[in-house]
Design an enzyme around this catalytic site. Structure first.
Site, PDB file in Angstrom:
ATOM      1  CG  ASP A 241      -2.068   0.923   1.020  1.00 19.88           C
ATOM      2  OD1 ASP A 241      -3.188   0.345   0.527  1.00 19.88           O
ATOM      3  OD2 ASP A 241      -2.082   2.023   1.393  1.00 19.88           O
ATOM      4  CE1 TYR A 391      -5.560   6.734  -0.530  1.00 22.36           C
ATOM      5  CE2 TYR A 391      -5.403   7.322   1.576  1.00 22.36           C
ATOM      6  CZ  TYR A 391      -5.507   6.261   0.871  1.00 22.36           C
ATOM      7  OH  TYR A 391      -5.447   4.833   0.971  1.00 22.36           O
ATOM      8  CG  HIS A 448      -4.533  -4.221  -0.116  1.00 17.06           C
ATOM      9  ND1 HIS A 448      -3.998  -3.716  -1.044  1.00 17.06           N
ATOM     10  CD2 HIS A 448      -4.595  -3.110   0.717  1.00 17.06           C
ATOM     11  CE1 HIS A 448      -3.358  -2.299  -1.027  1.00 17.06           C
ATOM     12  NE2 HIS A 448      -3.977  -2.063   0.026  1.00 17.06           N
TER      13      HIS A 448
END
Length: 474
Positions: A241, A391, A448
């Site tokens: 990630d 982000y 993930h």
């Protein structure tokens, strides 16, 4: 975070007109170690600027070399009472019949999670679990940076471990690695690790930046300073990630310090003719373009497995990359909302088929104690908003436009491709950025959150990669 950079190209590739394309073999071999540092006959930059930063409203001191000090996770009766009061007042919408997780976190199952959280989950006990390993903090660039630091189990007998930094992503934390740590700290085949697990600033127990602009490049620089402060001139890195991008940035900034880079997520940001041709021809002529049958199985049908799936899974991304504080203020005020927001990712990013299940398949891979511990780290520290801001900071100018997106990685690299992760990156594509891939593993299962889902598989893959790198020196 999943494969953010690849999403841009799953919608439509940029024109390749005028591109000076690297001469990368379409066969499975690709560039080898002897080609490191030179692509297409032209020398490429092997590092990016390390620069500097300051992320506190406080004035920067003249001298900045503060000590490392122990840290303990703590809780209080007041903290638990406040949580319980909020859980008691939760308002849950009625579910749609047989909706599973297709609309997000299923309200019926959420009631069960809340009940367990309120009446059975023991946060004080889980705090003791968190304190099972030694925690520390040190101030870097105005931020108190938290990290777990574990010596190998054989340290008492004089066995030295290989320094290894493990880097988490969103919506995870250092706790994801707890079940893998014993597997890395134990000596096996004369190899053990000394492990450092930091919290990204704004996550967990690290301070959140108080000024705008903190992105993966800044996190990479902070963690390089951390390793320097700990006295490591050479070390290994592992990440998934956001952690994969931070680790990659660290390898780009200080390649001489990074002995090896191991990733379980490795999107390639910029498409070129090699990627385009392989994508167009790969389903019918895989061997011609350097795809294995496993690559074909994971990539195609491409529109369904990449475009449609990314459209379904990236709503959170657009919110967090544009207006994180708006949604964040609600999540920071409601433990139930926070749990639904975070744990829905642990459902769909573990296995996309979990959307068909009433409980999202959450307890197939995880325990509620572990899942709620992850949520509690965000809740007690109020870190969901700064974690979401990460982000926006990274997307302000576009990840694909930054210097690091245009800079190849030449350190020895190991890649572990888990089948249920959000996007698959074949070895051919990975070589467009990572020029010295020594190990590429098609993992038999897992998604993930690899370290938490399949700690043994990931630990074994890290070990075999490091053993290959170490063998080069003998």
């Amino acid at each position: 975070m999943h494969s953010l950079m690849s999403f841009r190209h799953s919608i439509g590739f940029p024109s390749t007109a005028g591109l000076k394309l690297p001469r990368v073999s379409m066969a499975a071999g690709g560039p080898n170690a002897s080609q490191v540092g030179r692509v297409g006959g032209q020398r490429k930059a092997s590092s990016i600027a390390k620069s500097d930063g300051w992320w506190s409203r406080d004035k920067r001191p003249a001298a900045n070399d503060p000590p490392i000090h122990p840290f303990m996770v703590e809780t209080s009766d007041e903290e638990i009472q406040d949580l319980h009061a909020r859980l008691d007042k939760a308002r849950i919408s009625p579910p749609l019949e047989d909706a599973g997780f297709h609309y997000g976190f299923n309200p019926e199952y959420l009631r069960k999670v809340i009940s367990y959280w309120r009446h059975q989950f023991d946060w004080a006990k889980q705090v003791n679990v968190l304190n099972r390993y030694p925690h520390f903090k040190t101030k870097i660039e105005g931020l108190n940076v938290h990290f777990v630091h574990c010596k190998p189990f054989a340290a008492a007998t004089g066995q030295l471990g290989k320094p290894l930094m493990l880097l988490h992503g969103w919506p995870g934390s250092f706790y994801e690695f707890y079940w893998m740590l014993p597997l890395l700290l134990t000596i096996q085949d004369d190899l053990a690790f000394e492990v450092i697990c930091p919290s990204i600033p704004g996550y967990g127990y690290s301070d959140a930046p108080e000024l705008e602009g903190f992105n993966t490049l800044d996190a990479a620089r902070v963690f390089l300073k951390l390793m320097e402060r700990l006295g490591y001139s050479e070390f290994y890195l592992q990440g998934g990630d956001w952690g994969s991008i931070i680790a990659t940035n660290m390898a780009q900034m200080k390649p001489d310090c990074v002995k090896g880079l191991h990733l379980n997520m490795f999107p390639v940001s910029n498409a070129n003719l090699v990627v385009l041709l392989s994508l167009l021809l790969g389903s019918h002529f895989p061997s011609l373009v350097g795809f294995s049958q496993e690559d074909v199985n994971r990539l195609y049908p491409y529109i369904q497995k990449n475009v449609f799936s990314m459209l379904r899974e990236t709503g959170y991304l657009h919110i967090q990359a544009t207006k994180p504080d708006t949604a964040g203020c609600g999540l920071n005020d409601s433990p139930v909302g926070l749990a639904a927001y975070i744990l829905e990712k642990f459902s769909s990013w573990t296995d996309p088929q979990n959307v068909h299940l009433l409980d999202g398949g959450l307890e197939r891979k995880f325990s509620l104690d572990d899942l709620l511990t992850i949520v509690m780290i965000y809740w007690t520290m109020g870190s969901i908003v700064p974690s979401m801001r990460f982000y926006k900071e990274n997307f302000k100018e576009g990840l694909w436009k930054r210097e690091d997106a245009r800079t190849s990685v030449y350190v020895p690299t190991g890649l572990a491709a888990f089948p249920e992760d959000l996007l698959h990156c074949p070895p051919l594509w990975a070589r467009q950025k990572y020029k010295n891939i020594m190990s590429y593993s098609y993992m038999p299962r897992g998604g993930h959150f690899a370290a938490l889902e399949e700690p043994q598989l990931l630990a074994d893959d890290i070990r075999q990669f490091v053993a290959k790198v170490e063998a080069l020196k003998k």
